[in-house]
Design an enzyme around this catalytic site. Structure first.
Site, short mmCIF file in Angstrom:
data_model
loop_
_atom_site.label_atom_id
_atom_site.label_comp_id
_atom_site.label_asym_id
_atom_site.label_seq_id
_atom_site.Cartn_x
_atom_site.Cartn_y
_atom_site.Cartn_z
N GLY A 10 0.53 -5.03 0.80
CA GLY A 10 -0.68 -4.97 -0.04
C GLY A 10 -0.46 -5.57 -1.42
N GLU A 23 4.43 -5.70 7.03
CA GLU A 23 3.70 -4.63 7.72
C GLU A 23 4.13 -4.48 9.19
OE1 GLU A 23 0.91 -5.84 4.37
OE2 GLU A 23 2.43 -6.77 5.64
N GLU A 82 -0.99 -9.16 -0.94
CA GLU A 82 -2.43 -9.35 -0.68
C GLU A 82 -3.23 -9.26 -1.99
OE1 GLU A 82 -3.20 -7.78 3.79
OE2 GLU A 82 -2.32 -6.30 2.42
N ALA A 93 0.86 -1.17 0.00
CA ALA A 93 0.00 0.00 0.00
C ALA A 93 0.91 1.22 0.00
CB ALA A 93 -0.87 0.00 1.25
N1 T1G Z 1 4.69 3.36 -0.10
C1 T1G Z 1 5.18 4.58 -0.45
N2 T1G Z 1 6.48 4.81 -0.83
C2 T1G Z 1 7.28 3.75 -0.87
C3 T1G Z 1 6.85 2.44 -0.51
C4 T1G Z 1 5.47 2.26 -0.13
N3 T1G Z 1 4.97 1.07 0.20
N4 T1G Z 1 7.90 1.60 -0.64
C5 T1G Z 1 8.95 2.35 -1.04
N5 T1G Z 1 8.58 3.63 -1.19
C6 T1G Z 1 9.43 4.74 -1.65
C7 T1G Z 1 10.61 5.03 -0.71
O1 T1G Z 1 10.23 5.91 0.30
C8 T1G Z 1 11.61 5.65 -1.67
O2 T1G Z 1 11.21 6.99 -1.87
C9 T1G Z 1 11.37 4.88 -2.96
O3 T1G Z 1 10.05 4.33 -2.85
C10 T1G Z 1 12.34 3.76 -3.17
O4 T1G Z 1 12.33 2.94 -2.01
C11 T1G Z 1 -2.70 -2.80 3.45
C12 T1G Z 1 -0.73 -1.95 5.35
C13 T1G Z 1 10.31 -2.22 -1.95
C14 T1G Z 1 12.17 -3.35 -0.81
O5 T1G Z 1 6.61 -2.28 3.87
O6 T1G Z 1 10.71 -2.29 1.74
O7 T1G Z 1 0.98 -2.71 2.34
O8 T1G Z 1 13.16 8.10 -0.87
O9 T1G Z 1 14.70 3.43 -1.35
O10 T1G Z 1 15.98 0.05 -1.40
O11 T1G Z 1 -1.54 -4.62 4.23
O12 T1G Z 1 11.18 0.21 -0.56
O13 T1G Z 1 13.06 7.72 -3.30
O14 T1G Z 1 11.50 9.39 -2.24
O15 T1G Z 1 13.36 1.66 -0.16
O16 T1G Z 1 15.11 -0.59 -3.68
C15 T1G Z 1 4.06 -2.76 3.04
C16 T1G Z 1 8.23 -1.01 1.83
C17 T1G Z 1 3.41 -1.42 3.08
C18 T1G Z 1 7.58 -2.33 1.70
C19 T1G Z 1 12.59 -1.39 -2.32
N6 T1G Z 1 5.23 -2.68 2.19
N7 T1G Z 1 9.27 -0.77 0.84
O17 T1G Z 1 13.76 -1.05 -1.62
O18 T1G Z 1 14.10 1.32 -2.54
S1 T1G Z 1 2.06 -1.44 4.22
C20 T1G Z 1 6.43 -2.44 2.68
C21 T1G Z 1 10.45 -1.45 0.91
C22 T1G Z 1 0.85 -2.35 3.44
C23 T1G Z 1 -1.35 -3.45 3.52
C24 T1G Z 1 -0.33 -2.70 4.26
C25 T1G Z 1 11.49 -1.06 -0.09
C26 T1G Z 1 11.59 -2.03 -1.30
P1 T1G Z 1 12.28 8.09 -2.09
P2 T1G Z 1 13.68 2.35 -1.42
P3 T1G Z 1 14.85 -0.09 -2.35
#
Ligand code: T1G
Length: 689
Positions: A102, A125, A105, A63
């Site tokens: 998400g 999450e 999911e 998400a």
């Molecule tokens: N939402 C918004 N921005 C995101 C994002 C996300 N989910 N994931 C990454 N970014 C942005 C990050 O801030 C950065 O921005 C750019 O993308 C590159 O990321 C309903 C509740 C995928 C392994 O927890 O673990 O889903 O700094 O530098 O090292 O159940 O990003 O360039 O402006 O980290 O190659 C669950 C989170 C969300 C995964 C890539 N998902 N992301 O790593 O790049 S909660 C996560 C990561 C959810 C649902 C729920 C990593 C990555 P900027 P990066 P990277």
């Protein structure tokens, strides 16, 4: 369609592609066109199957975290997943890169999931203080079983495509082009008339659950949660999936999610998520990066060896230099032993061990550093020794090589000035064990070139480190604040607290360990040597060290340790020593509560952080949070000291600091102007952020 969602056809198979760089987060501007596209394809009789794929470097990584805490815009992810499950034709998620949160999911809403070899799948999450809120806690157990799902959801650690296949999460793994494979897979499902029940109706894996074993595992995980709510909510939600009908468990997941997303812990952990990424951004980010292909390490001791392993683990060839053959062989033997231990634990394959050991070249000749693009010095913490090393390095290193010191407190400007190329010199302060600890303080000296900084910050992320750029001062950010946090430790003991009471206040706060137990683990002789080097004293700690009580390694320190045990036991001799010292110094003793302990240790920590911001030693307040969460075990559910100051109430912190300043006159309690301003404005702006 929209820029973010497109639909193409391969005969009767429709391919829905999401394209929302950089990580295809499920932002509102993706969800809406996606919902519309799927609805249309559901009702299009010419479409026999649907493949859901993503453009760019990854499948949906979750998400959109930036939308949390804001009014929810419909359609939500849950509605899209529910729609997917009503589609009466096979739907196939084609996963590359990472399917996270998400994103997974969404894939669980599809009837089938296929992945390419390098894909990773997970529900992380919990690392954001949340639980899967799009049905992941109810659907994942139906595919992989409750025990596996519990492990994946409470740890938040993604699994590989092969592991996902073995667990029943994905139906096929392709080495060839993923999309081609996915379309062929979908066509075969149609041609074979394979049944395609939605995941919600697949209860066979749940039926095999051993509930008492599940509860025992959940209880064990809960014990490790250290006050974090999300791991407990994750375990409860997966248990609901076992014991409740699907829709009831889904509704319960929703309630748990809404409670967590509105809570301080998740806000704190989301703060740290973005703070880590912000910290890695170097001002003037358009500077070119220097090429780093080979790394040299000077000193094969504990730190040098750990740093060398961190780079080899990142795939870099490493030249490890020592003064003599014996010291070199000792260092290489320690590295070999560490890798053997990892293979023994199953956290490393024998093949990977061989491959990494193959990256090391040992040497006792400085000339062998001439082909290194980065050289990190990790020798004894003495300025004269450092200057000799940098003098020799300056003579052999190639032009443009980056020269780094791993000092944890010495003046990097002075070291840089001892070379002919101060623009290429900076600090890389690793934390022990350097092959494990994620934090890397990158010390920007006065004349360090921006491209050298940017190169090292990017390199740090490539070897799995969390980089934070800090300025030159004694102890940089982490150790400088640590000493402010520890200043009152002895006073608290002399005035009546016990080491156990102080440590309990810290562990109740959420720290893995309190300062006295940490001292015993690290070895009290290290602090003793530093104090002596700087002409400082600590009446109780110095006396303990004088008696050879260095902590765990001598079986006695602040606590007593039964032989071979790491379990601290209160030591009446220490209690008597403290009482006698207090009497000697004429200090009255009284009951001291946990609140006072926190006020006299963590409020000065925040205050010192504010001073560091004022001096520009840290660029952002959130950088300080990243240092403390990744290097000093600051509870992630509190977001780091500067974020926590907001939760605790900066006005209260200022008021209590003033109280202790009036009482003691000690400068650590004199509120910093930046802290006062934070109390007035609620923002650390004006000194970065
Ligand atoms: N939402 C918004 N921005 C995101 C994002 C996300 N989910 N994931 C990454 N970014 C942005 C990050 O801030 C950065 O921005 C750019 O993308 C590159 O990321 C309903 C509740 C995928 C392994 O927890 O673990 O889903 O700094 O530098 O090292 O159940 O990003 O360039 O402006 O980290 O190659 C669950 C989170 C969300 C995964 C890539 N998902 N992301 O790593 O790049 S909660 C996560 C990561 C959810 C649902 C729920 C990593 C990555 P900027 P990066 P990277």
């Amino acid at each position: 369609m929209s820029n973010f969602v497109s639909v193409t056809r391969d005969n009767s198979v429709a391919v829905v592609a999401i394209d929302n760089p950089p990580v295809n987060a499920l932002s509102f501007h993706v969800r809406q066109p996606l919902f519309e596209a799927l609805t249309a394809l559901r009702d299009d009789a010419s479409v026999t199957a649907i493949v859901l794929a993503c453009a760019g470097r990854t499948f949906v990584a979750g998400a959109d975290i930036t939308e949390f805490g804001k009014p929810v815009q419909q359609p939500e992810l849950r509605a899209i997943v529910a729609l997917l499950e009503t589609i009466a034709k096979p739907t196939v998620a084609a996963i590359h890169g990472t399917a996270l949160g998400g994103g997974l999911e969404l894939a669980l809403g599809c009837h089938f999931r296929v992945a390419d070899q390098a894909a990773r799948l997970g529900l992380p999450e919990v690392k954001l203080g949340l639980l899967p809120g799009g049905g992941g806690t109810v659907r994942l157990p139906r595919l992989v079983g409750a025990a596996k799902a519990l492990g994946m959801i409470v740890s938040g650690t993604p699994i590989s495509a092969d592991e996902a296949k073995a667990a029943g999460l994905v139906d096929a793994v392709f080495e060839e082009d993923l999309l081609t494979g996915a379309i062929r897979f979908a066509s075969e499902m149609v041609a074979d008339g394979r049944p395609f029940p939605p995941v919600r109706d697949r209860n066979e894996r749940l039926a095999e659950t051993d509930l008492s074993a599940f509860d025992a595992k959940a209880a064990e995980l809960a014990r490790k949660a250290r006050g974090l709510e999300a791991p407990l909510a994750c375990a409860q939600a997966v248990r609901n999936a076992i014991t409740l009908p699907f829709d009831e468990a889904l509704a319960a997941e929703r309630q748990l999610f809404l409670k967590l997303v509105a809570g301080d812990q998740s806000r704190a952990q989301r703060h740290l998520f973005f703070a880590e990424r912000e910290a890695a951004k170097i001002q003037g980010k358009d500077v070119t990066r220097r090429k780093i292909a080979r790394v040299g390490i000077i000193g094969a001791g504990t730190m040098g060896g750990g740093i060398a392993m961190a780079f080899a683990n990142g795939g870099f060839p490493v030249t490890l230099l020592e003064t003599g053959e014996e010291a070199l062989q000792r260092g290489l033997a320690m590295i070999e032993k560490n890798y053997a231990v990892s293979v023994g634990r199953g956290s490393l394959t024998e093949e990977a061990r061989q491959q990494r050991l193959g990256l090391f070249k040992g040497s006792t000749d400085y000339a062998d550093l001439a082909d290194c693009d980065l050289v990190i010095e990790a020798v004894f913490e003495d300025m004269a020794v450092k200057k000799v090393v940098f003098g020799k390095l300056d003579a052999v290193a190639r032009p443009g090589a980056i020269l780094a010191t791993n000092t944890s407190y010495l003046d990097v400007d002075e070291i840089a000035a001892s070379t002919s190329r101060p623009q290429d010199v900076l600090g890389m302060h690793f934390f022990s064990p350097a092959n494990v600890m994620k934090l890397l303080e990158i010390v920007r000296a006065d004349r360090t070139a921006p491209d050298a900084l940017a190169t090292v910050a990017e390199l740090a992320r490539r070897i799995g480190k969390v980089p934070v750029v800090v300025g030159v001062c004694h102890g940089f950010v982490g150790n400088r604040m640590l000493s402010a946090r520890g200043t009152e430790n002895e006073a608290l003991l002399l005035e009546g607290a016990t080491p156990g009471q102080v440590d309990k206040a810290f562990t109740d706060f959420g720290w893995p360990m309190g300062p006295f137990q940490m001292g015993d683990l690290a070895g009290l002789d290290i602090g003793w040597r530093n104090r002596k080097a700087r002409g400082q004293t600590a009446v109780i700690a110095d006396t303990l060290c004088g008696q050879g009580r260095f902590g765990q390694k001598t079986g006695r320190g602040w606590y007593r340790y039964e032989s071979g045990s790491r379990e601290p036991a209160p030591d009446p001799e220490v209690k008597e020593l403290i009482r006698a010292k207090a009497a000697e110094l004429g200090i009255a003793r009284r009951e001291i509560g946990a609140d006072e302990i926190i006020e006299r240790t963590l409020y000065p920590l925040v205050n010192e952080g504010a001073r560091i911001l004022e001096e520009g030693i840290a660029v952002r307040a959130s950088d300080i949070d990243v240092v403390w969460a990744n290097g000093y075990g600051f509870p992630i559910g509190k977001g780091g000291p500067m974020f926590w100051a907001g939760l605790e109430g900066a006005a209260k912190i200022v008021e209590r600091l003033e109280h202790w300043h009036r009482l003691t006159g000690r400068v650590i309690f004199e509120p910093a102007p930046m802290l006062r301003r934070f109390a007035e404005t609620g923002s650390w702006e004006g000194a970065g952020g």
